[in-house]
Design an enzyme around this catalytic site. Structure first.
Site, PDB file in Angstrom:
ATOM      1  N   ASN A  11      11.033  -8.639  -4.114  1.00  0.00           N
ATOM      2  CA  ASN A  11      10.230  -7.452  -3.838  1.00  0.00           C
ATOM      3  C   ASN A  11      10.574  -7.022  -2.413  1.00  0.00           C
ATOM      4  OD1 ASN A  11       8.306  -5.541  -3.339  1.00  0.00           O
ATOM      5  ND2 ASN A  11       6.560  -6.788  -3.964  1.00  0.00           N
ATOM      6  N   ARG A  93      11.623  -5.631  -8.036  1.00  0.00           N
ATOM      7  CA  ARG A  93      10.568  -4.634  -8.138  1.00  0.00           C
ATOM      8  C   ARG A  93      11.127  -3.335  -7.577  1.00  0.00           C
ATOM      9  NH1 ARG A  93       5.651  -3.391  -4.324  1.00  0.00           N
ATOM     10  NH2 ARG A  93       4.486  -2.024  -5.701  1.00  0.00           N
ATOM     11  N   HIS A 182       1.758   0.663  -9.491  1.00  0.00           N
ATOM     12  CA  HIS A 182       1.155  -0.635  -9.849  1.00  0.00           C
ATOM     13  C   HIS A 182       1.295  -0.912 -11.337  1.00  0.00           C
ATOM     14  CE1 HIS A 182      -1.955  -0.204  -6.324  1.00  0.00           C
ATOM     15  NE2 HIS A 182      -0.913  -0.915  -5.930  1.00  0.00           N
ATOM     16  N   ARG A 243      -5.693   4.352   2.667  1.00  0.00           N
ATOM     17  CA  ARG A 243      -5.385   5.647   2.036  1.00  0.00           C
ATOM     18  C   ARG A 243      -6.656   6.312   1.529  1.00  0.00           C
ATOM     19  NH1 ARG A 243      -1.058   3.283  -1.989  1.00  0.00           N
ATOM     20  NH2 ARG A 243      -0.496   1.653  -0.518  1.00  0.00           N
ATOM     21  N   GLU A 386       2.237 -10.040 -10.635  1.00  0.00           N
ATOM     22  CA  GLU A 386       3.331  -9.082 -10.797  1.00  0.00           C
ATOM     23  C   GLU A 386       4.683  -9.780 -10.845  1.00  0.00           C
ATOM     24  OE1 GLU A 386       1.209  -6.775  -7.638  1.00  0.00           O
ATOM     25  OE2 GLU A 386       2.338  -5.130  -8.521  1.00  0.00           O
TER      26      GLU A 386
END
Ligand code: AMP
Length: 401
Positions: A11, A93, A182, A243, A386
């Site tokens: 990743n 990823r 996601h 965010r 993940e």
């Protein structure tokens, strides 16, 4: 020759690379680690071998290539180096796969070109993902490199939910639409939730709430994603650590025209100085909860704004799905913050939603039900993984080909 059953998952971010080496026979982590502060004067590598002591070293990594070489040396020192014949694939990823990549894909030159073409819609992420792929390819050119896209699970969202209601010619020209992110986590968690219920994913409708530093919700009908809260970029939707999530786009014009902020300043404001951080000065939910518990008004407001947005999305996705079998909380906040789960589901008995306070307060790394037996909707905490999902998808692909 022994059978190749291991997958290395990478990743790659702009200044860091996280990695895990997973044996697909039993899902065991043979090693995990992180190379960080790539490009800075002093970098750091943290490597945790399976069953062994964690090793940490400080050294400069001028670029991703030097960082990944250091990772390769650590793996080799554990006897699980990149030259091992047991390595079946490297899974990457990749944040943005646009509309084209609906499934994991073996990387070819043509695939890399397409991932590069998507850089304008993912300027912060895809360039780093591309570097990760290129460096890994140079280290093991003979091995399949598999790209697993964060957007892929959301490519099933119907056109009427994926389109913004703006001029279609302008939207198409600039590829402006809702892609969602996601996805690997939403896919893993929706399937794991069905498993927890002892059902086939095709029979189950789930609202997945991925609440980490970034946060997103998705509506998954029978294993297929039908709506998700993030959009063209990971800025839309829920209130996150830094965010804003949903804002009236007019806020941007106002800040520019009346406030005199540049587009870059507004980008920075909404992505890095908003959300919980913007509302109360802390982006970590643990801190927000601690301060709110001490009566801090800003932290209390931040918590309520976070929960209110979450409840709105639960309601929206309830209507989108029509029938909800389960609501799954996952990622850092979703897995650990019982007060968030409690507040997000409070007083929704008329929708069949309830949480048992005792079950909700249990701390565990396992998937677990937190709703009482009488509730029509199962509320669950389902830890996401993940890396395992990326490894499984990559492995399944190279096995087939
Ligand atoms: P993630 O992006 O999934 O790693 O989630 C990271 C976030 O999870 C942190 O920024 C915290 O806000 C939150 N988090 C982690 N542990 C806890 C906890 N015990 N209680 C509340 N929030 C937590």
């Amino acid at each position: 020759m022994s059978e190749a059953t291991r997958v290395l998952v990478l990743n790659a971010g702009s200044s860091s690379v996280k990695y895990q080496l997973i044996d697909m026979v039993d899902g065991e982590r043979l090693a995990a680690g992180l190379v960080e502060r790539i490009g800075e004067s002093e970098g750091r590598l943290v490597h945790s071998p399976h069953g062994g002591a964690r090793r940490e070293s400080a050294q400069a990594f001028p670029d991703h290539s030097s960082g990944l070489k250091a990772m390769a040396e650590e793996l080799a020192a554990d006897g699980v180096g990149l030259d091992s014949p047991e390595l079946a694939a490297i899974g990457h990823r990749v944040v943005h796969g646009g509309r084209r990549f609906t499934a994991p894909t073996v990387v070819t030159d043509e695939v890399l070109t397409e991932i590069r073409r998507l850089v304008p819609v993912a300027p912060l992420h895809n360039p780093a993902n591309i570097i990760g792929i290129e460096v890994a390819r140079a280290l093991r050119p003979d091995l399949p490199q598999v790209a697993v896209f964060d957007t892929a699970f959301h490519t099933t969202v119907p056109e009427f939910a994926a389109r913004y209601a703006i001029d279609r010619t302008v939207a198409d020209e600039h590829r402006v639409r809702r892609y969602g992110f996601h996805g690997t986590s939403h896919q893993y968690v929706s399937r794991a939730t069905a498993q927890l219920l002892g059902k086939d994913p095709a029979e189950v409708n789930v609202i997945v709430l991925h609440l980490g530093n970034g946060a997103s919700a998705s509506a998954v009908a029978g294993g297929v994603c039908v709506d998700t809260s993030m959009g063209l970029t990971p800025l839309e939707g829920l209130v996150m650590g830094t965010r804003s999530g949903d804002v009236d786009p007019g806020v941007i014009f106002h800040l520019h025209r009346v406030g005199g902020l540049s587009v870059d300043e507004i980008d920075d404001l909404l992505n890095r100085r908003s959300g919980l951080l913007g509302l109360c000065g802390d982006n970590d939910m643990r801190e927000v909860l601690r301060r709110a518990g001490e009566g801090d008004a800003d932290a209390e407001l931040a918590f309520q704004a976070y929960v209110h947005r979450l409840r709105k999305y639960i309601g929206a996705y309830y209507a989108v799905l029509g029938r909800v079998d389960a609501i799954a909380f996952t990622a850092g906040v979703g897995e650990n913050a019982a007060p968030v789960r409690e507040a997000a589901t409070a007083e929704l008995e008329s929708l069949g939603i309830a949480v048992d306070p005792e079950l909700n307060s249990v701390r565990s790394g396992e998937a677990r039900v937190i709703s009482p037996a009488y509730a029509r909707v199962t509320v669950a905490v389902v830890p996401t993984d993940e890396e395992l999902e990326i490894a499984q998808q990559a492995f399944a692909l190279v096995r087939r080909s």
